[in-house]
Enzyme design. Structure first.
Site, short mmCIF file in Angstrom:
data_model
loop_
_atom_site.label_atom_id
_atom_site.label_comp_id
_atom_site.label_asym_id
_atom_site.label_seq_id
_atom_site.Cartn_x
_atom_site.Cartn_y
_atom_site.Cartn_z
N LYS A 252 4.22 -4.64 -4.75
CA LYS A 252 3.30 -4.36 -3.73
C LYS A 252 2.91 -5.37 -2.95
CE LYS A 252 -1.34 -1.84 -4.09
NZ LYS A 252 -2.22 -1.21 -5.26
N SER B 227 -3.15 3.36 -4.13
CA SER B 227 -2.70 2.48 -3.04
C SER B 227 -1.35 2.00 -3.31
CB SER B 227 -3.72 1.24 -2.99
OG SER B 227 -3.81 0.70 -4.14
N SER C 164 -4.36 3.90 -8.70
CA SER C 164 -3.45 3.45 -7.52
C SER C 164 -1.93 2.99 -8.13
CB SER C 164 -4.02 1.94 -7.01
OG SER C 164 -5.08 2.42 -6.18
#
Length: 468
Positions: free
Chosen positions: A67, A142, A166
């Site tokens: 990420k 996210s 997330s």
């Protein structure tokens, strides 16, 4: 049977083939990855026995993605914030460093929502990421780029983080596995934004994978010396687990009702557990879950034990510059002049409202503490709760703004500090992933991981997009 260079080349080609459609990998390091793959093959051809290498490098030659909110040396680290677009990581986040030391090969970094605080992965730096099962659908946030890249078979392992779901929402929307560990075991260092004050107890870093069996070895590497707390060496007897099931949160006014297909999938899991394992799944109705969003919101903005205030989102948006004025940004957004996304601006506005009712906030924090005690007592040393991952299957782009609090189904477990594994349950009538959350008491991660492996065999796990 195959060389490391062949494996890495196959994943690089796959990313080149599908990334123009899904926009999940926002910056690659293909040349470096191929070079590292050659070194792995060299090591295997001339090094000591494979058993010795396996112990030292448990993930030797395994392609991973990270990420973009995590530092990966030489890669951007903006978290989708326009005024960080020139920030390049000069070191590795702790978990990234541990994975590299275990032999993993990062292929690149993946998209996230602006400042990791929204459940659609879209920002003004990289644009929007699309769901591989339907490009008109969201990937969640996210860690949405990770969910998308794994679902599209572009990576083996993903590094995600989770403060309100997330890891689990993207894993659910994209039909892969994701694990939010018990709080405080896997280090969060080296990500932006990092948690401060009370939020350090809620933010978790964890693995995302296509296959349930990969979660545990990756979690071991990520956790490092702290791994012993998670009891991963304990043998799990599924017949002895006390299963509990809750169909919905009790009907919060802020959250959508749970889709019939999601309820149906959960019912099938209950029936399978009862018929195959001979266990009785206990239905429960925990009244306080109805206030999940309010509890999460109040606890996220509360002071820590030393009286330190939680960091304001508007300060983070300014990134060490001037704090952002949400109302002014909203005016600019309406005429296409803001460098922020609408969800980020809306969050800045609601943050101010939460702090207006301090006595109400204190009551909610107290309710959260009492819910935590209730959950720990219910689950005990051998309990697992089945709970929906989200009220709906992957929504269409932009629609989360109409139901902004649906993430409460995942977020509540962050403030309760409980380990949760998100497990896919095949595809629904629209060809979109279904799934379920498996929740255990703190430090009982081994239970949810074992149940995830079992359900993968029973329900098929990850399904390649386009196969059905």
């Amino acid at each position: 049977q195959v060389t490391c260079i062949e494996v890495v080349e196959a994943y690089v080609e796959r990313i080149k083939e599908v990334n123009p459609l899904i926009n999940a990998v926002v910056k690659d390091r293909f040349e470096e990855a191929l070079q590292e793959a050659r070194q792995v093959d060299k090591l295997l051809s001339e090094g000591p026995g494979n058993d010795c290498l396996e112990e030292k490098f448990p993930l030797l030659g395994v392609p991973i993605t990270v990420k973009e909110a995590f530092s990966l040396y030489g890669m951007p680290n903006t978290s989708g914030l326009v005024n960080r677009r020139n920030v390049i990581a000069t070191s590795d986040a702790t978990v990234v460093s541990r994975l590299k030391q275990a032999g993993a090969i990062p292929l690149g970094v993946t998209n996230c929502s602006e400042l990791c605080m929204w459940y659609e992965s879209s920002n003004r730096v990289y644009g929007r990421t699309n769901n591989p099962y339907d490009l008109q659908r969201i990937v969640g946030g996210s860690s949405g780029g990770e969910g998308s890249v794994l679902a599209a078979a572009c990576s083996v392992i993903g590094v995600g983080s989770d403060i309100g779901g997330s890891i689990r929402m993207p894993a659910f929307f994209n039909g892969v596995f994701g694990h939010k560990p018990t709080t405080g075991v896997v280090p969060n260092d080296g990500q932006f934004p990092n948690a401060h004050g009370v939020r350090t107890s809620y933010l978790c870093t964890g693995p995302m994978c296509r296959y349930a069996e990969d979660l545990e070895p990756v979690l071991r590497v990520m956790a490092g010396p702290g791994v012993s707390k998670l009891k991963l060496n304990e043998k799990v007897s599924l017949e002895k687990i006390k299963f509990h099931c809750m169909d919905h949160d009790g009907g919060s006014i802020f959250v959508s009702p749970v889709d019939k297909e999601i309820l149906q999938a959960q019912k099938k899991v209950v029936e399978h557990l009862e018929s195959d394992l001979g266990v009785r799944v206990q239905r429960v109705a925990i009244h306080k879950m109805k206030y999940s969003f309010q509890i999460w919101s109040a606890m996220m903005s509360s002071k820590d034990s030393e009286g330190q205030e939680a960091e304001r989102f508007t300060d983070l948006l300014g990134d060490h510059g001037k704090p952002v004025w949400p109302l002014w940004e909203l005016m600019k957004w309406l005429v296409g002049m803001s460098s922020h996304t609408l969800p980020a601006i809306a969050l800045g506005l609601t943050e101010k409202l939460v702090n207006l009712n301090l006595s109400g906030k204190a009551k909610l924090v107290s309710m959260g503490k009492s819910l935590q005690e209730e959950m720990e007592a219910l689950l005990g040393p051998d309990g697992v709760l089945l709970y929906p991952s989200h009220p709906t299957i992957a929504p269409k782009h932009h629609s989360p703004i109409c139901m902004p609090f649906n993430f409460a189904y995942t977020a509540i477990f962050n403030v309760l500090g409980l380990p949760v594994t998100q497990c896919p349950l095949g595809l629904g009538s629209e060809g979109l992933p279904l799934g379920i959350q498996l929740v255990a008491a703190a430090y009982n991660d081994h239970l949810t991981l074992a149940v995830a492996r079992y359900l993968e065999k029973a329900f098929g796990g990850w399904v390649l997009p386009g196969e059905v």
